[in-house]
Write a protein that holds these residues in place. Structure first.
Motif, mmCIF file in Angstrom:
data_model
loop_
_atom_site.group_PDB
_atom_site.id
_atom_site.type_symbol
_atom_site.label_atom_id
_atom_site.label_comp_id
_atom_site.label_asym_id
_atom_site.label_seq_id
_atom_site.Cartn_x
_atom_site.Cartn_y
_atom_site.Cartn_z
ATOM 1 N N ALA A 160 3.271 10.134 -7.465
ATOM 2 C CA ALA A 160 4.259 10.532 -8.482
ATOM 3 C C ALA A 160 3.591 10.723 -9.839
ATOM 4 O O ALA A 160 3.926 11.654 -10.594
ATOM 5 C CB ALA A 160 5.365 9.484 -8.570
ATOM 6 N N ILE A 161 2.618 9.849 -10.157
ATOM 7 C CA ILE A 161 1.885 9.983 -11.428
ATOM 8 C C ILE A 161 1.103 11.287 -11.460
ATOM 9 O O ILE A 161 1.056 11.993 -12.477
ATOM 10 C CB ILE A 161 0.952 8.771 -11.625
ATOM 11 C CG1 ILE A 161 1.780 7.503 -11.857
ATOM 12 C CG2 ILE A 161 0.002 8.992 -12.797
ATOM 13 C CD1 ILE A 161 0.969 6.221 -11.855
ATOM 14 N N LEU A 194 0.828 -1.205 0.000
ATOM 15 C CA LEU A 194 0.000 0.000 0.000
ATOM 16 C C LEU A 194 0.863 1.256 0.000
ATOM 17 O O LEU A 194 0.574 2.228 -0.707
ATOM 18 C CB LEU A 194 -0.933 -0.005 1.216
ATOM 19 C CG LEU A 194 -2.061 -1.044 1.233
ATOM 20 C CD1 LEU A 194 -2.795 -1.004 2.563
ATOM 21 C CD2 LEU A 194 -3.033 -0.818 0.088
ATOM 22 N N LYS A 195 1.902 1.238 0.812
ATOM 23 C CA LYS A 195 2.788 2.400 0.903
ATOM 24 C C LYS A 195 3.476 2.662 -0.436
ATOM 25 O O LYS A 195 3.526 3.807 -0.927
ATOM 26 C CB LYS A 195 3.830 2.167 1.993
ATOM 27 C CG LYS A 195 4.777 3.334 2.188
ATOM 28 C CD LYS A 195 5.788 3.028 3.293
ATOM 29 C CE LYS A 195 6.786 4.188 3.425
ATOM 30 N NZ LYS A 195 7.810 3.899 4.471
ATOM 31 N N ASN A 196 4.003 1.610 -1.061
ATOM 32 C CA ASN A 196 4.691 1.759 -2.347
ATOM 33 C C ASN A 196 3.728 2.218 -3.441
ATOM 34 O O ASN A 196 4.059 3.081 -4.261
ATOM 35 C CB ASN A 196 5.350 0.443 -2.756
ATOM 36 C CG ASN A 196 6.486 0.059 -1.833
ATOM 37 O OD1 ASN A 196 7.079 0.914 -1.170
ATOM 38 N ND2 ASN A 196 6.799 -1.229 -1.763
ATOM 39 N N ASN A 197 2.531 1.630 -3.456
ATOM 40 C CA ASN A 197 1.540 1.998 -4.472
ATOM 41 C C ASN A 197 1.114 3.455 -4.327
ATOM 42 O O ASN A 197 0.890 4.151 -5.322
ATOM 43 C CB ASN A 197 0.314 1.089 -4.373
ATOM 44 C CG ASN A 197 0.636 -0.350 -4.705
ATOM 45 O OD1 ASN A 197 1.655 -0.627 -5.330
ATOM 46 N ND2 ASN A 197 -0.214 -1.269 -4.286
ATOM 47 N N LEU A 198 0.964 3.908 -3.063
ATOM 48 C CA LEU A 198 0.586 5.301 -2.836
ATOM 49 C C LEU A 198 1.659 6.246 -3.385
ATOM 50 O O LEU A 198 1.342 7.252 -4.041
ATOM 51 C CB LEU A 198 0.375 5.544 -1.339
ATOM 52 C CG LEU A 198 0.059 6.985 -0.925
ATOM 53 C CD1 LEU A 198 -1.237 7.455 -1.585
ATOM 54 C CD2 LEU A 198 -0.029 7.102 0.592
ATOM 55 N N GLU A 199 2.914 5.929 -3.123
ATOM 56 C CA GLU A 199 4.004 6.769 -3.626
ATOM 57 C C GLU A 199 4.004 6.810 -5.155
ATOM 58 O O GLU A 199 4.216 7.866 -5.763
ATOM 59 C CB GLU A 199 5.341 6.242 -3.105
ATOM 60 C CG GLU A 199 5.515 6.410 -1.591
ATOM 61 C CD GLU A 199 6.789 5.755 -1.075
ATOM 62 O OE1 GLU A 199 7.478 5.088 -1.891
ATOM 63 O OE2 GLU A 199 7.078 5.888 0.129
ATOM 64 N N ASN A 208 -3.511 2.779 -14.019
ATOM 65 C CA ASN A 208 -4.407 1.613 -13.951
ATOM 66 C C ASN A 208 -3.713 0.388 -13.367
ATOM 67 O O ASN A 208 -4.364 -0.501 -12.831
ATOM 68 C CB ASN A 208 -4.945 1.286 -15.343
ATOM 69 C CG ASN A 208 -5.914 2.345 -15.847
ATOM 70 O OD1 ASN A 208 -6.550 3.050 -15.052
ATOM 71 N ND2 ASN A 208 -6.023 2.478 -17.166
ATOM 72 N N ASN A 209 -2.389 0.348 -13.467
ATOM 73 C CA ASN A 209 -1.647 -0.812 -12.973
ATOM 74 C C ASN A 209 -0.933 -0.547 -11.648
ATOM 75 O O ASN A 209 -0.145 -1.370 -11.194
ATOM 76 C CB ASN A 209 -0.603 -1.244 -14.008
ATOM 77 C CG ASN A 209 -1.241 -1.704 -15.304
ATOM 78 O OD1 ASN A 209 -2.307 -2.317 -15.289
ATOM 79 N ND2 ASN A 209 -0.600 -1.399 -16.419
ATOM 80 N N ALA A 210 -1.237 0.582 -11.021
ATOM 81 C CA ALA A 210 -0.459 0.996 -9.848
ATOM 82 C C ALA A 210 -0.804 0.223 -8.582
ATOM 83 O O ALA A 210 -0.053 0.267 -7.611
ATOM 84 C CB ALA A 210 -0.631 2.502 -9.602
ATOM 85 N N LYS A 223 0.525 16.993 -13.544
ATOM 86 C CA LYS A 223 0.546 18.445 -13.375
ATOM 87 C C LYS A 223 1.484 19.112 -14.390
ATOM 88 O O LYS A 223 1.241 20.239 -14.842
ATOM 89 C CB LYS A 223 1.006 18.806 -11.963
ATOM 90 C CG LYS A 223 0.057 18.392 -10.853
ATOM 91 C CD LYS A 223 0.649 18.778 -9.499
ATOM 92 C CE LYS A 223 -0.228 18.313 -8.350
ATOM 93 N NZ LYS A 223 0.352 18.682 -7.035
ATOM 94 N N GLU A 224 2.551 18.403 -14.714
ATOM 95 C CA GLU A 224 3.575 18.973 -15.583
ATOM 96 C C GLU A 224 3.261 18.818 -17.069
ATOM 97 O O GLU A 224 4.007 19.303 -17.926
ATOM 98 C CB GLU A 224 4.930 18.320 -15.286
ATOM 99 C CG GLU A 224 5.383 18.425 -13.837
ATOM 100 C CD GLU A 224 5.546 19.874 -13.399
ATOM 101 O OE1 GLU A 224 5.927 20.714 -14.249
ATOM 102 O OE2 GLU A 224 5.288 20.157 -12.209
#
Length: 654
Positions: free
Chosen positions: A183-184, A174-179, A213-215, A189-190
């Motif tokens: 980031a996406i 969960l922690k890795n997926n949230l990061e 979709n794969n995060a 935004k850019e």
């Protein structure tokens, strides 16, 4: 350059298109479509009932998105585990824990745990009360061990290990997926860069959507915020980037068609009879709407969302009606359980003064206990209160019952003291040779013994054995004294002594029938000599030893040999005209019959246990050995029954 979404913006601050960015962050129950279209803060004021329905679904989907095992939990209807016995709860737990989807059954397992521990702890309390009522020794500590509790602990430990490993892994993912998702969003935004090549920008945008979709799953408390942020920037990409409008419009059209299909499906679900099943599908549709389908054009956003929201409210209302009906059933169950508790409370005040009457009272309470557990669920807010009232009622009944048996225990202890005194008196007189003075006293002691009531069960056999041995010892001396001068018995002894010497020279011929007839003739000849003096009855033992040796050489069956020996011994007892010894022998045989029958029963139970195991089809050596033991015990039982039959036919001369 597009202004970035900022949680710290003023509530009424709007971007270039009039979108209230702070309002967007707070309206977590609305869809991304209608959020970006709002032009005034008050436009987010959705009807209260519709908001309640979407809130519930959004919260549930957020939780399930964090851990997908939650979704599977709804597929199995929850049983009323309070109505099941401890053994049944163990079987239910075993089925769930042994499954490869044990985590999907977490709610069921926790309900089983709750029901099991409540019942088991109540059982332990009852056992402790019984123990304290029966044991007056303060140094003796209460202990109670149940194989069922050991089974439960083992099974639940297995589940806990699986659960802990799962959640440890889940938290890391969960922690890795949230990061990754954050980031996406930052990359989204850019994307708004007028100097960038439009083809490269669109390719980058599609890559970001694919990565999104794969995060994977993220923590449920971040779910709505992160998804709304993502959709906010996706919509801004469409709305503020005026290049490649044709491709954008095609995407809008495709998304609108998908959402219209969802609305059409929800219209069907509103008519579905199985409300719970329909609501579960509605939750899935909300998730697809939010996670899988992109935005639609501004002109359709409000309309399509309002359709979906209104239908969601209708489904929510149907579900509320179902819950109200279920609550009505639970309230009826509550009244039933209250009535059962009241009946137990009445039984806890009805005074009875006999053991047989208390057995009836206990049977009534057991029936009420069964009815209580079978009565069904009650409203959750009064469940603990109802269970506590039930436990108190049963506890009060048990205390009332135990006070009765405590009084009985005191009486039995008094009886034990009286009988112990009689045993001491009998032992003091058992060696007396003043038969004229002692015999009336010994008979009086026996009469007093009969008048005294029961003693505690654990002392009963021991004290009776001591008393009987002391009395028998004295009266056997008395008989020996009376028969000592009997000349006929002396002559019989001399005759048997001579005959015994000649019998030692007897040899078998090898012919079975001839030898058997000869042995029977020796027995009849021996009986013909008559009784011998009590003090010289040892000669009967010598004769029996010679017979035993002859029977062994004759190779009779064990049963036939045993029965012939028994018949000879019973003839000797009959000749002695000793009714007490015959009664003692009868009691001994009856107890042996009980012992053998109990042993057979236990062995057959063991067979049943092995028959219920997974390897029952293939009997192992243990099962075969048990069957062999059963056959041996049944043959022994037949012998003991035949002995009892012969013994009952013996008549003592008055």
């Amino acid at each position: 350059m597009l202004e970035e979404k900022n949680d710290n913006l003023d509530q009424h601050q709007v971007d270039a298109d009039g979108n209230g960015t702070e309002t967007i962050l707070n309206a977590t129950t609305a869809t991304p479509d209608d959020l970006s279209e709002l032009t005034q803060p008050e436009a987010v004021l959705i009807e209260a009932d519709a908001t309640t329905a979407t809130d519930a679904i959004a919260a549930s989907n957020a939780e399930e998105s964090e851990d997908e095992t939650l979704k599977e939990r709804h597929e199995i209807p929850m049983k009323d585990y309070d109505a099941l016995a401890l053994e049944e709860l163990i079987e239910e737990l075993k089925g769930f824990v042994s499954s490869d989807k044990a985590l999907a059954y977490k709610d069921h397992i926790e309900e089983i745990k709750k029901a099991f521990l409540a019942k088991y702890n109540h059982l332990v309390e009852e056992k402790k009360e019984e123990f304290l009522a029966e044991n007056q020794d303060p140094t003796e500590e209460f202990e109670y061990h149940s194989p069922l509790k050991s089974q439960f602990d083992k099974l639940y430990s297995q589940f806990r290990e699986v659960k802990n490993a799962h959640f440890k892994s889940l938290q890391t993912n969960l922690k890795n997926n949230l990061e990754n998702r954050l980031a996406i969003v930052e990359e989204l935004k850019e994307l708004i860069n007028p100097q960038a090549n439009i083809k490269d920008t669109l390719k980058h945008f599609n890559d970001l959507r694919e990565r999104w979709n794969n995060a994977g799953a993220i923590p449920k408390d971040k779910y709505n915020h992160v998804w709304n942020n993502y959709h906010f920037h996706v919509e801004n990409f469409y709305d503020y980037l005026h290049l490649d409008r044709e491709a954008r419009d095609l995407d809008f059209k495709h998304n609108l068609e998908l959402k219209q299909k969802i609305v059409a499906r929800v219209e069907e679900l509103v008519l579905e009879k199985d409300v719970n099943k329909a609501f579960r599908e509605l939750q899935d549709l909300h998730k697809i709407w939010k996670e899988d389908i992109g935005p639609v054009s501004r002109e359709h956003r409000d309309a399509i969302w309002n359709q979906f929201s209104d239908l969601t409210k209708k489904m929510h209302d149907k579900r509320e009606v179902l819950f109200e009906n279920q609550r009505a059933v639970e309230l009826a169950n509550l009244e039933n359980k209250k009535a059962i508790i009241a009946q137990i409370e009445v039984l806890a005040t009805e005074k009875v003064n006999a053991h047989s009457q208390w057995l009836g009272q206990i049977e009534k309470v057991e029936a009420l206990r069964t009815a209580f557990f079978a009565a069904g669920k009650v409203p959750s807010e009064v469940n603990e209160e109802t269970w506590s009232a039930f436990k108190n009622a049963v506890r009060n009944f048990n205390s009332f019952k135990n006070s009765f048996y405590k009084d009985i225990k005191k009486d039995q202890n008094d009886n034990l003291a009286k009988k112990t005194a009689l045993v001491a008196k009998a032992k003091a007189l058992q060696e007396s040779t003043d038969f004229a003075a002692t015999t009336p006293i010994m008979k009086q002691i026996q009469e007093e013994w009969k008048e005294i009531g029961h003693v505690p069960r654990k002392y009963s056999d021991k004290i009776w054995k001591e008393f009987r041995e002391a009395c028998n010892h004295y009266f056997e001396h008395l008989k020996e004294h009376k028969k000592e001068e009997n000349s006929e018995e002396v002559a019989a002894f001399e005759g048997k002594k001579t005959y015994l010497e000649s019998l030692r020279e007897f040899q078998l011929t090898g012919d079975h029938k001839t030898d058997l007839d000869a042995i029977k003739l020796h027995i009849e000849n021996w009986k013909g000599f008559g009784k011998v003096p009590f003090a010289r009855r040892h000669i009967e033992g010598k004769f029996n030893k010679i017979l035993d040796a002859l029977f062994e050489k004759l190779s009779l069956s064990k049963k036939d040999t045993d029965m012939m020996r028994f018949a000879n011994r019973m003839d000797q007892l009959s000749e002695s005209n000793d009714s007490r010894k015959l009664d003692s022998e009868k009691i001994f045989i009856m107890r042996k019959i009980d012992e053998v029958q109990n042993e057979i029963f236990q062995l057959e139970n063991n067979i049943q246990f092995f028959a219920n195991t997974r390897n029952a089809k293939k009997e192992n050596s243990i099962v075969l050995e048990v069957r062999k033991n059963i056959a041996i015990h049944k043959e022994s039982l037949d012998v003991w029954k035949e002995k009892l039959k012969q013994l009952k036919n013996i008549k003592i001369e008055e």
